[in-house]
Design a protein around this motif. Structure first.
Motif, PDB file in Angstrom:
ATOM      1  N   ARG A   1     -31.660  41.450  32.282  1.00 53.36           N
ATOM      2  CA  ARG A   1     -31.686  41.146  33.711  1.00 53.36           C
ATOM      3  C   ARG A   1     -30.680  40.060  34.028  1.00 53.36           C
ATOM      4  N   HIS A   2     -29.588  40.491  34.572  1.00 54.47           N
ATOM      5  CA  HIS A   2     -28.570  39.576  35.099  1.00 54.47           C
ATOM      6  C   HIS A   2     -28.182  38.467  34.124  1.00 54.47           C
ATOM      7  N   ILE A   3     -27.756  38.906  32.943  1.00 50.23           N
ATOM      8  CA  ILE A   3     -27.404  37.959  31.884  1.00 50.23           C
ATOM      9  C   ILE A   3     -26.023  37.340  32.126  1.00 50.23           C
ATOM     10  N   LYS A   4     -26.007  36.020  32.094  1.00 54.06           N
ATOM     11  CA  LYS A   4     -24.715  35.314  32.104  1.00 54.06           C
ATOM     12  C   LYS A   4     -24.604  34.533  30.811  1.00 54.06           C
ATOM     13  N   LYS A   5     -23.418  34.576  30.206  1.00 54.81           N
ATOM     14  CA  LYS A   5     -23.203  33.824  28.964  1.00 54.81           C
ATOM     15  C   LYS A   5     -21.754  33.347  28.885  1.00 54.81           C
ATOM     16  N   ALA A   6     -21.604  32.050  28.706  1.00 60.17           N
ATOM     17  CA  ALA A   6     -20.263  31.483  28.533  1.00 60.17           C
ATOM     18  C   ALA A   6     -20.220  30.738  27.199  1.00 60.17           C
ATOM     19  N   PHE A   7     -19.042  30.755  26.578  1.00 63.39           N
ATOM     20  CA  PHE A   7     -18.795  29.899  25.414  1.00 63.39           C
ATOM     21  C   PHE A   7     -17.736  28.907  25.866  1.00 63.39           C
ATOM     22  N   GLY A   8     -18.113  27.644  26.034  1.00 65.65           N
ATOM     23  CA  GLY A   8     -17.176  26.679  26.600  1.00 65.65           C
ATOM     24  C   GLY A   8     -16.775  27.146  27.990  1.00 65.65           C
ATOM     25  N   LYS A   9     -15.476  27.249  28.203  1.00 62.34           N
ATOM     26  CA  LYS A   9     -15.011  27.661  29.538  1.00 62.34           C
ATOM     27  C   LYS A   9     -14.935  29.174  29.675  1.00 62.34           C
ATOM     28  N   ARG A  10     -15.106  29.872  28.538  1.00 65.61           N
ATOM     29  CA  ARG A  10     -14.931  31.328  28.596  1.00 65.61           C
ATOM     30  C   ARG A  10     -16.237  32.012  28.999  1.00 65.61           C
ATOM     31  N   LEU A  11     -16.244  32.578  30.215  1.00 69.54           N
ATOM     32  CA  LEU A  11     -17.410  33.322  30.707  1.00 69.54           C
ATOM     33  C   LEU A  11     -17.324  34.744  30.156  1.00 69.54           C
ATOM     34  N   VAL A  12     -18.203  35.075  29.226  1.00 68.70           N
ATOM     35  CA  VAL A  12     -18.122  36.387  28.561  1.00 68.70           C
ATOM     36  C   VAL A  12     -18.960  37.426  29.312  1.00 68.70           C
ATOM     37  N   LEU A  13     -20.200  37.089  29.618  1.00 70.46           N
ATOM     38  CA  LEU A  13     -21.056  38.009  30.364  1.00 70.46           C
ATOM     39  C   LEU A  13     -21.342  37.401  31.728  1.00 70.46           C
ATOM     40  N   ASN A  14     -21.004  38.143  32.762  1.00 69.07           N
ATOM     41  CA  ASN A  14     -21.069  37.590  34.110  1.00 69.07           C
ATOM     42  C   ASN A  14     -22.129  38.295  34.964  1.00 69.07           C
ATOM     43  N   GLY A  15     -23.356  38.265  34.455  1.00 69.52           N
ATOM     44  CA  GLY A  15     -24.440  38.876  35.226  1.00 69.52           C
ATOM     45  C   GLY A  15     -24.630  40.348  34.904  1.00 69.52           C
ATOM     46  N   ILE A  16     -24.852  40.672  33.611  1.00 66.48           N
ATOM     47  CA  ILE A  16     -25.017  42.093  33.275  1.00 66.48           C
ATOM     48  C   ILE A  16     -26.491  42.511  33.339  1.00 66.48           C
ATOM     49  N   ASP A  17     -26.669  43.740  33.816  1.00 63.23           N
ATOM     50  CA  ASP A  17     -27.984  44.379  33.851  1.00 63.23           C
ATOM     51  C   ASP A  17     -27.892  45.627  33.000  1.00 63.23           C
ATOM     52  N   LEU A  18     -28.951  45.893  32.256  1.00 67.47           N
ATOM     53  CA  LEU A  18     -28.943  47.093  31.413  1.00 67.47           C
ATOM     54  C   LEU A  18     -30.378  47.472  31.113  1.00 67.47           C
ATOM     55  N   SER A  19     -30.668  48.765  31.144  1.00 64.80           N
ATOM     56  CA  SER A  19     -32.013  49.162  30.711  1.00 64.80           C
ATOM     57  C   SER A  19     -31.924  50.389  29.828  1.00 64.80           C
ATOM     58  N   LEU A  20     -32.769  50.379  28.820  1.00 58.88           N
ATOM     59  CA  LEU A  20     -32.796  51.483  27.858  1.00 58.88           C
ATOM     60  C   LEU A  20     -34.202  52.062  27.826  1.00 58.88           C
ATOM     61  N   GLU A  21     -34.292  53.362  28.046  1.00 59.39           N
ATOM     62  CA  GLU A  21     -35.600  54.019  27.989  1.00 59.39           C
ATOM     63  C   GLU A  21     -35.880  54.516  26.589  1.00 59.39           C
ATOM     64  N   LYS A  22     -37.142  54.719  26.290  1.00 60.61           N
ATOM     65  CA  LYS A  22     -37.546  55.183  24.967  1.00 60.61           C
ATOM     66  C   LYS A  22     -36.875  56.517  24.642  1.00 60.61           C
ATOM     67  N   GLY A  23     -36.347  56.596  23.432  1.00 62.34           N
ATOM     68  CA  GLY A  23     -35.739  57.841  22.971  1.00 62.34           C
ATOM     69  C   GLY A  23     -34.284  58.023  23.377  1.00 62.34           C
ATOM     70  N   GLN A  24     -33.789  57.086  24.197  1.00 64.90           N
ATOM     71  CA  GLN A  24     -32.395  57.214  24.645  1.00 64.90           C
ATOM     72  C   GLN A  24     -31.419  56.574  23.669  1.00 64.90           C
ATOM     73  N   THR A  25     -30.204  57.128  23.646  1.00 65.15           N
ATOM     74  CA  THR A  25     -29.105  56.492  22.917  1.00 65.15           C
ATOM     75  C   THR A  25     -28.038  56.090  23.930  1.00 65.15           C
ATOM     76  N   LEU A  26     -27.812  54.789  23.983  1.00 65.47           N
ATOM     77  CA  LEU A  26     -26.850  54.258  24.933  1.00 65.47           C
ATOM     78  C   LEU A  26     -25.648  53.724  24.151  1.00 65.47           C
ATOM     79  N   VAL A  27     -24.468  54.075  24.571  1.00 63.05           N
ATOM     80  CA  VAL A  27     -23.266  53.599  23.883  1.00 63.05           C
ATOM     81  C   VAL A  27     -22.544  52.599  24.769  1.00 63.05           C
ATOM     82  N   ILE A  28     -22.156  51.479  24.161  1.00 63.34           N
ATOM     83  CA  ILE A  28     -21.357  50.481  24.885  1.00 63.34           C
ATOM     84  C   ILE A  28     -19.931  50.536  24.358  1.00 63.34           C
ATOM     85  N   ILE A  29     -18.994  50.744  25.265  1.00 64.03           N
ATOM     86  CA  ILE A  29     -17.583  50.714  24.888  1.00 64.03           C
ATOM     87  C   ILE A  29     -16.911  49.559  25.631  1.00 64.03           C
TER      88      ILE A  29
END
Ligand code: ATP
Ligand code: MG
Length: 248
Positions: A7-35
């Motif tokens: 739910r709306h993940i933000k993550k920075a390392f120092g000044k580098r903002l890597v994740l800027n508010g990501i949302d993702l949901s995975l249902e049972k039995g699903q295969t989700l690929v991140i590219i």
């Protein structure tokens, strides 16, 4: 119940903002690929799911329970339902293949030796590594280490598998074997998130493909939808086009 919910993940390392508010949901039995491009935050996303990293903002839920900002005891209990194949294999160099794969069964589940042996051999057989039980990681090729890492992640039959580049460094036949293994675990009802640069693998195993770009997911679609996407960033990625001059 969702297997994974970001739910709306933000993550920075120092000044580098890597994740800027990501949302993702995975249902049972699903295969989700991140590219997504190298260094964009794919491994960082998986590390949030398994609770090795906590977000600066937002929440990570696995099996409906909060993973982030929990005591190690709670994280470890949730982790028993998750198998993670790390990008670098992350095997213990001082343990044999057999002991690497059996480690969690012995140390975390407290299984007796004969039961451990049966399950370790089952897992090694699945990845085609029978015969290498007594070898140390340093005696294996990169692809063999990868397969041992996969055996170690699936040996306790976790409900959720996280694969970080499972086919990287493997020849096309071994890659196909891993894709089939991912599909087999899916047919057994397991849920999975696969991070990969291998589009062939992505198209083969995915129910959904999400592309990470500039801290956000810019797609969430079926392999067919991604293949036919008219988003220029997605097109550039799947066609493998680099832009700009090359300075020699
Ligand atoms: N523990 C950390 N401390 C500081 N920076 C980090 C840490 N982990 C990751 N990063 C940074 O976060 C960014 C995303 O890293 P990540 O490993 O998620 O990339 P990736 O998308 O998995 O790339 P690749 O495809 O090359 O594996 C990079 O800039 C990386 O340097
Ligand atoms: Mg990575």
């Amino acid at each position: 119940m969702l297997v994974v919910e970001l739910r709306h993940i933000k993550k920075a390392f120092g000044k580098r903002l890597v994740l800027n508010g990501i949302d993702l949901s995975l249902e049972k039995g699903q295969t989700l690929v991140i590219i997504g491009c190298s260094g964009i935050g794919k491994s960082v996303t998986l590390k949030h799911i398994i609770g090795l990293l906590d977000p600066d903002e937002g929440e990570v839920l696995v099996f409906g329970e909060r993973m982030s900002y929990q005591p190690e005891k709670i994280r470890n209990r949730l982790r028993l339902k998750i198998g993670m194949v790390f990008q670098n294999g992350a095997l213990f160099d001082f343990l044999t293949v057999y002991d690497n794969v059996g480690f969690v069964l012995k140390e975390k589940y407290g299984w007796k030796e004969d039961k451990v042996k049966e399950r370790v051999m089952w897992a090694l057989d699945l990845v085609g590594m029978i015969g290498s039980e007594d070898k140390y990681p340093s005696e294996l090729s990169g692809g063999m280490r990868k397969r041992v890492a996969i055996a170690r992640a699936l040996v306790y039959e976790p409900e959720l598998m996280l694969y970080d580049e499972p086919t990287a460094g493997l020849d096309p036949i071994r890659s196909d074997m891993i894709n089939r293994l991912i599909l087999k675990l899916k047919s057994m009802g397991r849920s999975a998130i696969v991070v990969t640069h291998d589009l062939n693998s992505a198209y083969t195993v995915a129910d959904r493909i999400c592309m990470l770009h500039n801290g956000r997911f810019i797609t969430d679609g079926t392999p067919e939808e991604i293949r036919n996407s008219d988003n220029p960033i997605v097109r550039q990625f799947i066609e493998g086009r680099a832009e700009g001059p090359i300075a020699l």
